[in-house]
Design a protein around this motif. Structure first.
Motif, PDB file in Angstrom:
ATOM      1  N   GLN A  56     -33.048 -29.936 -18.326  1.00  0.00           N
ATOM      2  CA  GLN A  56     -33.100 -30.137 -17.192  1.00  0.00           C
ATOM      3  C   GLN A  56     -32.489 -29.118 -15.521  1.00  0.00           C
ATOM      4  OE1 GLN A  56     -36.023 -31.116 -16.094  1.00  0.00           O
ATOM      5  NE2 GLN A  56     -36.104 -32.567 -18.334  1.00  0.00           N
ATOM      6  N   ALA A  57     -31.315 -28.035 -16.522  1.00  0.00           N
ATOM      7  CA  ALA A  57     -30.892 -27.651 -15.819  1.00  0.00           C
ATOM      8  C   ALA A  57     -31.166 -26.628 -14.910  1.00  0.00           C
ATOM      9  CB  ALA A  57     -29.641 -26.945 -16.533  1.00  0.00           C
ATOM     10  N   GLY A  58     -32.474 -25.568 -15.589  1.00  0.00           N
ATOM     11  CA  GLY A  58     -33.009 -24.457 -14.912  1.00  0.00           C
ATOM     12  C   GLY A  58     -33.772 -25.108 -14.084  1.00  0.00           C
ATOM     13  N   VAL A  59     -34.513 -26.875 -13.553  1.00  0.00           N
ATOM     14  CA  VAL A  59     -35.341 -27.164 -13.058  1.00  0.00           C
ATOM     15  C   VAL A  59     -34.087 -27.793 -11.351  1.00  0.00           C
ATOM     16  CG1 VAL A  59     -36.738 -29.092 -11.861  1.00  0.00           C
ATOM     17  CG2 VAL A  59     -36.938 -28.263 -14.837  1.00  0.00           C
ATOM     18  N   LEU A  60     -33.517 -28.023 -12.100  1.00  0.00           N
ATOM     19  CA  LEU A  60     -31.858 -28.706 -10.811  1.00  0.00           C
ATOM     20  C   LEU A  60     -31.608 -27.413 -10.628  1.00  0.00           C
ATOM     21  CD1 LEU A  60     -30.126 -30.982 -12.936  1.00  0.00           C
ATOM     22  CD2 LEU A  60     -31.576 -31.938 -10.937  1.00  0.00           C
ATOM     23  N   LYS A  61     -31.399 -26.767 -11.393  1.00  0.00           N
ATOM     24  CA  LYS A  61     -30.408 -24.851  -9.918  1.00  0.00           C
ATOM     25  C   LYS A  61     -31.548 -24.441  -9.874  1.00  0.00           C
ATOM     26  CE  LYS A  61     -28.603 -21.757  -9.010  1.00  0.00           C
ATOM     27  NZ  LYS A  61     -27.816 -20.809 -10.379  1.00  0.00           N
ATOM     28  N   ARG A  62     -33.097 -23.998 -10.018  1.00  0.00           N
ATOM     29  CA  ARG A  62     -34.152 -23.668  -9.268  1.00  0.00           C
ATOM     30  C   ARG A  62     -34.700 -24.233  -7.909  1.00  0.00           C
ATOM     31  NH1 ARG A  62     -35.722 -22.828 -13.658  1.00  0.00           N
ATOM     32  NH2 ARG A  62     -37.428 -23.949 -14.404  1.00  0.00           N
ATOM     33  N   GLY A  63     -35.625 -25.060  -8.762  1.00  0.00           N
ATOM     34  CA  GLY A  63     -35.901 -26.149  -7.508  1.00  0.00           C
ATOM     35  C   GLY A  63     -35.281 -26.646  -5.856  1.00  0.00           C
ATOM     36  N   TYR A  64     -33.698 -27.478  -7.112  1.00  0.00           N
ATOM     37  CA  TYR A  64     -32.996 -27.971  -6.620  1.00  0.00           C
ATOM     38  C   TYR A  64     -31.198 -27.517  -5.478  1.00  0.00           C
ATOM     39  CZ  TYR A  64     -36.232 -31.586  -7.605  1.00  0.00           C
ATOM     40  OH  TYR A  64     -37.502 -32.725  -7.062  1.00  0.00           O
ATOM     41  N   GLY A  65     -30.726 -26.585  -6.181  1.00  0.00           N
ATOM     42  CA  GLY A  65     -30.235 -25.869  -5.961  1.00  0.00           C
ATOM     43  C   GLY A  65     -28.590 -26.079  -6.177  1.00  0.00           C
ATOM     44  N   VAL A  66     -28.908 -26.878  -7.695  1.00  0.00           N
ATOM     45  CA  VAL A  66     -27.550 -27.876  -7.956  1.00  0.00           C
ATOM     46  C   VAL A  66     -27.661 -26.952  -9.590  1.00  0.00           C
ATOM     47  CG1 VAL A  66     -27.098 -30.295  -9.409  1.00  0.00           C
ATOM     48  CG2 VAL A  66     -28.772 -29.968  -7.276  1.00  0.00           C
ATOM     49  N   ASP A  67     -26.671 -26.442  -9.179  1.00  0.00           N
ATOM     50  CA  ASP A  67     -26.295 -25.448 -10.914  1.00  0.00           C
ATOM     51  C   ASP A  67     -24.772 -26.341 -11.795  1.00  0.00           C
ATOM     52  OD1 ASP A  67     -23.362 -25.653  -9.514  1.00  0.00           O
ATOM     53  OD2 ASP A  67     -23.546 -23.162  -9.079  1.00  0.00           O
ATOM     54  N   ARG A  68     -25.147 -26.093 -12.815  1.00  0.00           N
ATOM     55  CA  ARG A  68     -24.183 -26.693 -13.554  1.00  0.00           C
ATOM     56  C   ARG A  68     -22.622 -26.942 -13.157  1.00  0.00           C
ATOM     57  NH1 ARG A  68     -27.247 -23.530 -17.588  1.00  0.00           N
ATOM     58  NH2 ARG A  68     -28.074 -24.478 -19.309  1.00  0.00           N
ATOM     59  N   GLU A  69     -22.076 -26.375 -12.296  1.00  0.00           N
ATOM     60  CA  GLU A  69     -20.603 -27.088 -12.261  1.00  0.00           C
ATOM     61  C   GLU A  69     -21.009 -28.031 -11.210  1.00  0.00           C
ATOM     62  OE1 GLU A  69     -16.576 -25.232  -9.194  1.00  0.00           O
ATOM     63  OE2 GLU A  69     -18.838 -23.979  -9.936  1.00  0.00           O
ATOM     64  N   ALA A  70     -22.186 -27.845  -9.998  1.00  0.00           N
ATOM     65  CA  ALA A  70     -22.428 -29.054  -8.951  1.00  0.00           C
ATOM     66  C   ALA A  70     -22.846 -29.935  -9.854  1.00  0.00           C
ATOM     67  CB  ALA A  70     -23.207 -28.645  -8.418  1.00  0.00           C
ATOM     68  N   LEU A  71     -23.310 -30.480 -11.200  1.00  0.00           N
ATOM     69  CA  LEU A  71     -23.448 -31.558 -11.775  1.00  0.00           C
ATOM     70  C   LEU A  71     -22.798 -32.056 -12.566  1.00  0.00           C
ATOM     71  CD1 LEU A  71     -26.070 -33.034 -13.159  1.00  0.00           C
ATOM     72  CD2 LEU A  71     -26.199 -31.105 -15.688  1.00  0.00           C
ATOM     73  N   HIS A  72     -21.693 -30.989 -12.694  1.00  0.00           N
ATOM     74  CA  HIS A  72     -20.351 -31.860 -13.313  1.00  0.00           C
ATOM     75  C   HIS A  72     -19.719 -32.066 -12.333  1.00  0.00           C
ATOM     76  CE1 HIS A  72     -20.828 -28.593 -17.092  1.00  0.00           C
ATOM     77  NE2 HIS A  72     -21.316 -30.090 -17.098  1.00  0.00           N
ATOM     78  N   THR A  73     -19.585 -32.001 -11.018  1.00  0.00           N
ATOM     79  CA  THR A  73     -18.977 -32.531 -10.155  1.00  0.00           C
ATOM     80  C   THR A  73     -19.799 -33.895  -9.931  1.00  0.00           C
ATOM     81  OG1 THR A  73     -18.721 -30.630  -9.331  1.00  0.00           O
ATOM     82  CG2 THR A  73     -18.351 -32.513  -7.619  1.00  0.00           C
ATOM     83  N   GLN A  74     -20.929 -33.685  -9.471  1.00  0.00           N
ATOM     84  CA  GLN A  74     -21.139 -35.526  -9.732  1.00  0.00           C
ATOM     85  C   GLN A  74     -20.745 -36.221 -10.562  1.00  0.00           C
ATOM     86  OE1 GLN A  74     -22.982 -36.199  -6.146  1.00  0.00           O
ATOM     87  NE2 GLN A  74     -22.261 -34.334  -6.118  1.00  0.00           N
ATOM     88  N   PHE A  75     -21.146 -36.117 -11.818  1.00  0.00           N
ATOM     89  CA  PHE A  75     -20.830 -36.732 -12.861  1.00  0.00           C
ATOM     90  C   PHE A  75     -18.931 -37.212 -13.038  1.00  0.00           C
ATOM     91  CE2 PHE A  75     -24.919 -35.964 -14.833  1.00  0.00           C
ATOM     92  CZ  PHE A  75     -24.901 -36.774 -15.327  1.00  0.00           C
ATOM     93  N   ALA A  76     -18.150 -36.435 -12.385  1.00  0.00           N
ATOM     94  CA  ALA A  76     -16.910 -36.690 -11.459  1.00  0.00           C
ATOM     95  C   ALA A  76     -16.004 -37.560 -11.272  1.00  0.00           C
ATOM     96  CB  ALA A  76     -16.339 -35.056 -11.498  1.00  0.00           C
ATOM     97  N   ARG A  77     -17.651 -37.032  -9.983  1.00  0.00           N
ATOM     98  CA  ARG A  77     -17.097 -38.311  -8.886  1.00  0.00           C
ATOM     99  C   ARG A  77     -17.588 -39.906  -9.660  1.00  0.00           C
ATOM    100  NH1 ARG A  77     -15.874 -35.741  -4.350  1.00  0.00           N
ATOM    101  NH2 ARG A  77     -16.641 -33.383  -3.964  1.00  0.00           N
ATOM    102  N   ALA A  78     -19.199 -40.247 -10.166  1.00  0.00           N
ATOM    103  CA  ALA A  78     -19.434 -40.636 -10.374  1.00  0.00           C
ATOM    104  C   ALA A  78     -17.955 -41.553 -11.644  1.00  0.00           C
ATOM    105  CB  ALA A  78     -20.678 -41.152 -11.362  1.00  0.00           C
ATOM    106  N   ILE A  79     -17.242 -41.233 -12.025  1.00  0.00           N
ATOM    107  CA  ILE A  79     -17.109 -42.087 -12.971  1.00  0.00           C
ATOM    108  C   ILE A  79     -15.126 -42.201 -12.515  1.00  0.00           C
ATOM    109  CG2 ILE A  79     -14.991 -41.184 -15.290  1.00  0.00           C
ATOM    110  CD1 ILE A  79     -17.506 -39.425 -16.225  1.00  0.00           C
ATOM    111  N   ASP A  80     -15.250 -41.632 -11.341  1.00  0.00           N
ATOM    112  CA  ASP A  80     -13.908 -41.053 -10.492  1.00  0.00           C
ATOM    113  C   ASP A  80     -14.139 -42.821  -9.851  1.00  0.00           C
ATOM    114  OD1 ASP A  80     -11.103 -41.052  -8.627  1.00  0.00           O
ATOM    115  OD2 ASP A  80     -13.284 -40.146  -6.979  1.00  0.00           O
ATOM    116  N   THR A  81     -14.933 -42.432  -9.251  1.00  0.00           N
ATOM    117  CA  THR A  81     -15.586 -44.479  -8.825  1.00  0.00           C
ATOM    118  C   THR A  81     -15.136 -45.595  -9.413  1.00  0.00           C
ATOM    119  OG1 THR A  81     -16.809 -43.140  -7.157  1.00  0.00           O
ATOM    120  CG2 THR A  81     -17.469 -45.389  -7.649  1.00  0.00           C
ATOM    121  N   LEU A  82     -16.197 -45.217 -10.945  1.00  0.00           N
ATOM    122  CA  LEU A  82     -15.821 -46.733 -11.914  1.00  0.00           C
ATOM    123  C   LEU A  82     -13.973 -46.851 -12.031  1.00  0.00           C
ATOM    124  CD1 LEU A  82     -18.705 -45.535 -14.194  1.00  0.00           C
ATOM    125  CD2 LEU A  82     -18.577 -47.685 -12.948  1.00  0.00           C
ATOM    126  N   LEU A  83     -13.427 -45.549 -11.643  1.00  0.00           N
ATOM    127  CA  LEU A  83     -11.391 -45.643 -11.915  1.00  0.00           C
ATOM    128  C   LEU A  83     -11.053 -46.415 -10.861  1.00  0.00           C
ATOM    129  CD1 LEU A  83     -11.270 -42.586 -14.638  1.00  0.00           C
ATOM    130  CD2 LEU A  83     -12.154 -45.671 -15.317  1.00  0.00           C
TER     131      LEU A  83
END
Length: 266
Positions: A56-83
């Protein structure tokens, strides 16, 4: 990004029954790093991140402006929140140990560019012998897990863990320990790791006395907790010689012999 856990978290992994719980206990005993019972959530989140990235990387980038770096940042925040609650309760740097983490170290490196990643390796024959003695069941079916009944399945899992570690060899923040070295020379094995993590001599001494404060009841899913609560010894090294049948040994060598020889085990 700024982490709620302070410093970038530490992740520990390795094939099941490779000594990850022992390493967790020693790291946790340092008092400057807190490593609770295995969460078993991070591999699932990494798998989800990989699926989204691949499909879904292409859809996220074209349709929502979320690139891979932003995606990884969101997962980092999720894991950080759990810890974060563990850090808030202890004030210590957070480490998380789940054996399957090692299968996702490459993805974790993308999510956490600065995190130390620690893999532990054990003779695959001992890993298989230990797995076959476990009574682990699939939570969805209630049936015994294949890796506890089938030497081939257990050997394939060990190989996958070894190969995942091999892919990280050029990563300067990847550290690999041998279970056998940890059991026979804990001082010489822990000291370089703790030096790399910025831990002092007092923390090393506490790690070597891990059994004093280890909480056996903290991790209900850690099958080796009772053994880890005892001082380190070498009694578990080479058990495969009496625990595996000749046919099982042949099976393991047929699947994992290359890695075992490459690592100096065979």
């Amino acid at each position: 990004m700024q982490y709620a856990v302070g410093k970038s978290p530490i992740f520990i992994g390795g094939a099941p029954r490779s000594g990850t719980t022992l390493l967790r206990a020693m790291v946790n005993a340092s008092r400057n790093i807190v490593c609770g019972p295995e969460m078993r959530v991070i591999p699932a989140l990494c798998h989800l991140a990989e699926q989204i990235d691949q499909n879904q990387a292409g859809v996220l980038k074209r349709g929502y402006g979320v690139d891979r770096e932003a995606l990884h940042t969101q997962f980092a925040r999720a894991i950080d929140t759990l810890l974060a609650p563990l850090h808030a309760r202890t004030g210590a740097r957070v480490a998380e140990k789940t054996p399957a983490n090692i299968l996702h170290f490459a993805r974790l490196r993308q999510i956490f560019p600065d995190s130390p990643l620690i893999g532990i390796v054990r003779d695959g024959r001992d890993v298989v012998a230990s797995l076959l003695s476990m009574d682990w069941r699939d939570s969805a079916t209630g049936q015994p897990m294949a890796i506890t009944r089938d030497a081939a399945a257990a050997a394939h899992l060990w190989c996958a863990s070894i190969e995942a570690g091999r892919r990280m060899q050029d990563d300067p923040a990847y550290f690999e320990l041998r279970y056998e070295a940890l059991a026979t020379d804990p001082v010489g094995t822990i000291a370089p790791l703790f030096d790399a993590l910025g831990e002092n001599d007092a923390a090393k001494a506490r790690a070597l006395d891990h059994a004093r404060d280890f909480d056996v009841t903290a991790g209900s899913g850690e099958s080796s907790a009772a053994r880890v609560a005892q001082p380190v010894d070498r009694s578990a090294i080479g058990r495969w010689q009496t625990k595996l049948t000749p046919a099982q040994i042949d099976t393991v060598m047929g699947i994992a012999g290359g890695h075992l020889r490459e690592l100096g085990y065979a």
